[in-house]
Design a protein around this motif. Structure first.
Motif, PDB file in Angstrom:
ATOM      1  N   SER A  63       1.572   0.311  -0.229  1.00  0.00           N
ATOM      2  CA  SER A  63       0.356   0.505   0.862  1.00  0.00           C
ATOM      3  C   SER A  63      -0.818   0.416   0.226  1.00  0.00           C
ATOM      4  O   SER A  63      -1.205   0.873  -0.952  1.00  0.00           O
ATOM      5  N   GLY A  64      -1.650  -0.441   1.102  1.00  0.00           N
ATOM      6  CA  GLY A  64      -3.096  -0.344   0.395  1.00  0.00           C
ATOM      7  C   GLY A  64      -3.969   0.201   1.507  1.00  0.00           C
ATOM      8  O   GLY A  64      -3.219   0.967   2.535  1.00  0.00           O
ATOM      9  N   ARG A  65      -5.286   0.406   1.591  1.00  0.00           N
ATOM     10  CA  ARG A  65      -6.190   0.847   2.460  1.00  0.00           C
ATOM     11  C   ARG A  65      -7.130  -0.086   3.101  1.00  0.00           C
ATOM     12  O   ARG A  65      -8.087   0.200   3.644  1.00  0.00           O
ATOM     13  N   SER A  66      -6.513  -1.313   3.415  1.00  0.00           N
ATOM     14  CA  SER A  66      -7.096  -2.206   4.043  1.00  0.00           C
ATOM     15  C   SER A  66      -6.539  -2.411   5.527  1.00  0.00           C
ATOM     16  O   SER A  66      -5.287  -2.632   5.650  1.00  0.00           O
ATOM     17  N   HIS A  67      -7.219  -2.362   6.517  1.00  0.00           N
ATOM     18  CA  HIS A  67      -6.800  -2.502   7.821  1.00  0.00           C
ATOM     19  C   HIS A  67      -5.804  -3.858   8.089  1.00  0.00           C
ATOM     20  O   HIS A  67      -4.894  -4.092   8.470  1.00  0.00           O
ATOM     21  N   PHE A  68      -6.497  -4.805   7.535  1.00  0.00           N
ATOM     22  CA  PHE A  68      -6.019  -6.270   7.764  1.00  0.00           C
ATOM     23  C   PHE A  68      -4.734  -6.416   6.993  1.00  0.00           C
ATOM     24  O   PHE A  68      -3.718  -6.676   7.453  1.00  0.00           O
ATOM     25  N   ASP A  69      -4.748  -6.225   5.535  1.00  0.00           N
ATOM     26  CA  ASP A  69      -3.302  -6.250   5.002  1.00  0.00           C
ATOM     27  C   ASP A  69      -2.539  -5.290   5.437  1.00  0.00           C
ATOM     28  O   ASP A  69      -1.171  -5.660   5.473  1.00  0.00           O
ATOM     29  N   ASN A  70      -2.558  -3.916   5.348  1.00  0.00           N
ATOM     30  CA  ASN A  70      -1.592  -3.020   6.105  1.00  0.00           C
ATOM     31  C   ASN A  70      -0.767  -3.560   7.336  1.00  0.00           C
ATOM     32  O   ASN A  70       0.350  -3.469   7.539  1.00  0.00           O
ATOM     33  N   GLN A  71      -1.791  -4.022   8.108  1.00  0.00           N
ATOM     34  CA  GLN A  71      -1.260  -4.401   9.484  1.00  0.00           C
ATOM     35  C   GLN A  71      -0.467  -5.518   9.464  1.00  0.00           C
ATOM     36  O   GLN A  71       0.510  -5.849  10.013  1.00  0.00           O
ATOM     37  N   ARG A  72      -0.694  -6.608   8.613  1.00  0.00           N
ATOM     38  CA  ARG A  72      -0.155  -7.901   8.094  1.00  0.00           C
ATOM     39  C   ARG A  72       1.177  -7.157   7.531  1.00  0.00           C
ATOM     40  O   ARG A  72       2.192  -7.711   7.986  1.00  0.00           O
ATOM     41  N   TRP A  73       1.170  -6.417   6.573  1.00  0.00           N
ATOM     42  CA  TRP A  73       2.321  -6.252   5.701  1.00  0.00           C
ATOM     43  C   TRP A  73       3.430  -5.565   6.538  1.00  0.00           C
ATOM     44  O   TRP A  73       4.550  -5.692   6.325  1.00  0.00           O
ATOM     45  N   ILE A  74       2.656  -4.708   7.558  1.00  0.00           N
ATOM     46  CA  ILE A  74       3.705  -3.748   8.056  1.00  0.00           C
ATOM     47  C   ILE A  74       4.424  -4.766   9.180  1.00  0.00           C
ATOM     48  O   ILE A  74       5.664  -4.454   9.561  1.00  0.00           O
ATOM     49  N   GLY A  75       3.572  -5.623   9.913  1.00  0.00           N
ATOM     50  CA  GLY A  75       4.172  -6.604  10.619  1.00  0.00           C
ATOM     51  C   GLY A  75       5.134  -7.477  10.276  1.00  0.00           C
ATOM     52  O   GLY A  75       6.288  -7.677  10.944  1.00  0.00           O
ATOM     53  N   THR A  76       4.974  -7.849   8.976  1.00  0.00           N
ATOM     54  CA  THR A  76       5.789  -8.932   8.485  1.00  0.00           C
ATOM     55  C   THR A  76       7.087  -8.166   7.632  1.00  0.00           C
ATOM     56  O   THR A  76       8.208  -8.750   7.378  1.00  0.00           O
ATOM     57  N   PRO A 124       0.646  11.671   0.735  1.00  0.00           N
ATOM     58  CA  PRO A 124       1.652  10.392   0.171  1.00  0.00           C
ATOM     59  C   PRO A 124       2.572   9.826   0.889  1.00  0.00           C
ATOM     60  O   PRO A 124       2.824  10.355   2.222  1.00  0.00           O
ATOM     61  N   ARG A 125       3.291   8.809   0.585  1.00  0.00           N
ATOM     62  CA  ARG A 125       4.247   8.129   1.478  1.00  0.00           C
ATOM     63  C   ARG A 125       5.414   8.895   1.075  1.00  0.00           C
ATOM     64  O   ARG A 125       5.979   9.110  -0.044  1.00  0.00           O
ATOM     65  N   ILE A 126       6.278   9.735   2.053  1.00  0.00           N
ATOM     66  CA  ILE A 126       7.496  10.298   1.857  1.00  0.00           C
ATOM     67  C   ILE A 126       8.422   9.587   2.578  1.00  0.00           C
ATOM     68  O   ILE A 126       9.519   9.310   1.950  1.00  0.00           O
ATOM     69  N   THR A 127       8.139   9.119   3.833  1.00  0.00           N
ATOM     70  CA  THR A 127       9.031   8.210   4.585  1.00  0.00           C
ATOM     71  C   THR A 127       8.620   6.884   4.583  1.00  0.00           C
ATOM     72  O   THR A 127       7.456   6.652   4.850  1.00  0.00           O
ATOM     73  N   SER A 128       9.651   5.755   4.496  1.00  0.00           N
ATOM     74  CA  SER A 128       9.425   4.609   4.480  1.00  0.00           C
ATOM     75  C   SER A 128       9.645   4.166   5.912  1.00  0.00           C
ATOM     76  O   SER A 128      10.380   4.243   6.566  1.00  0.00           O
ATOM     77  N   TYR A 129       8.363   3.359   6.584  1.00  0.00           N
ATOM     78  CA  TYR A 129       8.628   3.159   7.930  1.00  0.00           C
ATOM     79  C   TYR A 129       9.845   1.755   8.264  1.00  0.00           C
ATOM     80  O   TYR A 129      10.261   1.918   9.309  1.00  0.00           O
ATOM     81  N   ARG A 130      10.065   1.446   7.104  1.00  0.00           N
ATOM     82  CA  ARG A 130      11.211   0.236   7.203  1.00  0.00           C
ATOM     83  C   ARG A 130      12.446   1.131   7.332  1.00  0.00           C
ATOM     84  O   ARG A 130      13.360   0.523   8.022  1.00  0.00           O
ATOM     85  N   PHE A 150      13.765  -6.802   6.550  1.00  0.00           N
ATOM     86  CA  PHE A 150      12.772  -6.211   5.720  1.00  0.00           C
ATOM     87  C   PHE A 150      13.238  -6.883   4.285  1.00  0.00           C
ATOM     88  O   PHE A 150      14.018  -6.109   3.443  1.00  0.00           O
ATOM     89  N   PRO A 151      12.853  -7.906   3.924  1.00  0.00           N
ATOM     90  CA  PRO A 151      12.995  -8.541   2.864  1.00  0.00           C
ATOM     91  C   PRO A 151      13.061  -7.861   1.511  1.00  0.00           C
ATOM     92  O   PRO A 151      12.320  -7.042   1.229  1.00  0.00           O
ATOM     93  N   GLY A 152      14.357  -7.713   0.871  1.00  0.00           N
ATOM     94  CA  GLY A 152      14.414  -6.922  -0.534  1.00  0.00           C
ATOM     95  C   GLY A 152      14.346  -5.482  -0.416  1.00  0.00           C
ATOM     96  O   GLY A 152      14.287  -4.570  -1.422  1.00  0.00           O
ATOM     97  N   HIS A 153      14.246  -4.971   0.657  1.00  0.00           N
ATOM     98  CA  HIS A 153      14.162  -3.364   1.029  1.00  0.00           C
ATOM     99  C   HIS A 153      15.628  -2.684   0.988  1.00  0.00           C
ATOM    100  O   HIS A 153      16.698  -3.354   1.524  1.00  0.00           O
ATOM    101  N   SER A 154      15.901  -1.863   0.186  1.00  0.00           N
ATOM    102  CA  SER A 154      17.220  -1.130  -0.046  1.00  0.00           C
ATOM    103  C   SER A 154      17.002  -0.081   1.257  1.00  0.00           C
ATOM    104  O   SER A 154      16.248   1.022   1.103  1.00  0.00           O
ATOM    105  N   PHE A 155      17.922   0.080   2.198  1.00  0.00           N
ATOM    106  CA  PHE A 155      17.882   1.001   3.366  1.00  0.00           C
ATOM    107  C   PHE A 155      18.463   2.329   3.049  1.00  0.00           C
ATOM    108  O   PHE A 155      19.304   2.487   2.405  1.00  0.00           O
TER     109      PHE A 155
END
Length: 452
Positions: free
Chosen positions: A129-142, A408-414, A436-441
């Motif tokens: 995760s970063g702290r850019s609105h644009f990047d985070n919204q895009r990465w979360i969406g994709t 911090p990130r404790i829970t992954s939204y994925r 979620f490409p490459g994500h280990s569930f």
């Protein structure tokens, strides 16, 4: 009555995905009852302050770091604003070591929590995760930190195809732009509200359809044009397909709205993007249309860098309705509760609503009585198989625990969405790493509540 311009904006929104569109596919996730299962993602664009929505009120560092933004713990008194208690009913299931309360503006959600059908994941983000609105919204969406252009909702619809087809399998509700999470190969309409398809004679402006022009004459002409087999370029063909998806959905949307209008107990949702979106989803679900994926925005000005409260109000600074942020937060909570009531006991098990933002905010207030971009934020869900549980959380926000000025990130939204797709939408767990490409569930057990 919506105008011709509103209709055209909805049409253009669907056409915006034409560059990645192909032949439509549709599916229905059903259980033994034959009812369609629905997943609604509500996005708080702007970076919602999770510590403000769900304060860690038992932590001395929370009070110290947020001298003005500290919401006092519940104690039963009525002397000004206090956090709402999430109660002890979930203590046996609670995985966290902190004690979370709820912002008093979210009071409308208390009944949903008390029902045992709502969960909170208070330190949620994603890997990298970063702290850019644009990047985070895009990465979360994709669903991944890359440059792919299809969203995880659309990827679900592609990877879990069914035999039956319907243009309302996926939907953007309450606005005209296509949300990243649902953009992709499977075409979906963007509908502001059911009335956006109602075109009256006066709305046709200078469109001359001759004698006998009726409400849907323009629609009929468009449908006739779109139905012809002509030699089109790939882009034109995709636009044509998107147009047909919208045209094919008009009749069902209108019928659902008409049936809904006959209900004397239908709630009065707000005219915000959230209220419009939830009302449209309620109309479709209650009309037994096969809506599986819906994307809605809840925008109130979550980017609270300054003046998060009115510090001049020493009695109720967190709920003073003259503060637009307070009023719109309370309005959104009421819309969510209206949707819960609108579905009723018979349909709540068929719908999961998940609310989340691109990131949380700093644990310490800044010099402008606001908070800046952070990482971990509060996501919550209700309906379907959702358990009453608080996911893993920090015990304290003190610098001795972690020096960064954000949770911090404790829970992954994925993992949250992956579990919704597996437990509620009945997707094969092996497909999570494809959605979620490459994500280990990691199955967190947040959605294992039996609805029997």
């Amino acid at each position: 009555m919506a105008t011709r311009r509103d209709f055209m904006k909805s049409l253009a929104s669907a056409a915006a995905v034409a560059g990645v569109a192909g032949a439509p596919q549709f599916s229905f996730a059903q259980d033994g009852s034959g009812r369609t299962k629905t997943f609604i993602k509500v996005f708080q664009r702007g970076g919602a302050d999770g510590l403000h929505l769900f304060p860690l009120y038992n932590d001395p560092a929370y009070e110290a770091y947020r001298q003005d933004l500290w919401i006092r713990p519940p104690d039963g008194s009525m002397d000004g604003d206090r956090a709402l208690s999430l109660g002890s009913a979930a203590a046996a299931d609670r995985q966290s070591t902190g004690i979370r309360g709820m912002n008093p503006n979210l009071a409308a959600l208390q009944d949903i929590w008390d029902s045992g059908n709502m969960m909170l994941a208070p330190s949620t983000s994603f890997e990298g995760s970063g702290r850019s609105h644009f990047d985070n919204q895009r990465w979360i969406g994709t669903g991944a930190r890359n440059n792919v252009i299809d969203g995880y909702m659309n990827r679900f619809m592609k990877e879990v195809p069914r035999a039956q087809q319907h243009p309302l399998r996926g939907l953007v509700a309450g606005k005209t732009s296509i949300s990243t999470e649902i953009r992709g190969e499977i075409k979906v309409p963007a509908i502001v509200q059911s009335g956006a398809y109602d075109i009256s004679n006066r709305d046709l402006d200078n469109f001359d359809c001759g004698d006998g022009c009726d409400d849907f004459r323009m629609t009929s002409i468009m449908e006739e044009i779109a139905s012809h087999d002509v030699d089109l370029s790939a882009a034109e063909g995709n636009i044509k397909d998107n147009q047909l998806v919208l045209l094919e959905s008009i009749q069902d949307v209108a019928a659902a709205a008409d049936a809904y209008s006959m209900d004397p107990n239908a709630p009065a949702y707000s005219n915000s993007s959230l209220g419009r979106g939830l009302k449209l989803c309620a109309q479709l679900v209650k009309h037994d249309l096969p809506l599986e994926m819906a994307a809605i925005d809840w925008n109130i000005g979550w980017d609270t860098h300054r003046d998060q409260i009115d510090i001049e109000n020493t009695v109720n600074p967190f709920t003073d309705p003259n503060k637009r942020y307070n009023a719109r937060m309370a309005e959104g909570a009421r819309d969510l509760k209206m949707f819960w009531d609108d579905l009723g006991p018979e349909l709540r098990g068929d719908v999961v609503v998940l609310v989340g933002s691109e990131f949380g905010r700093t644990k310490k207030q800044n010099g402008s009585v606001g908070t800046d971009h952070g990482i971990g934020g509060a996501w919550f869900a209700f309906g379907g198989p959702t358990r009453q549980v608080v996911a893993d959380d920090v015990a304290t926000i003190d610098d001795s625990a972690f020096t960064e000025n954000y949770l911090p990130r404790i829970t992954s939204y994925r993992d949250i969405i992956g579990e919704i797709m597996v437990r509620h939408m009945l997707m094969d767990p092996g497909l999570v790493s494809t959605v979620f490409p490459g994500h280990s569930f990691d199955d967190l057990g947040l959605f294992t509540r039996s609805m029997a």
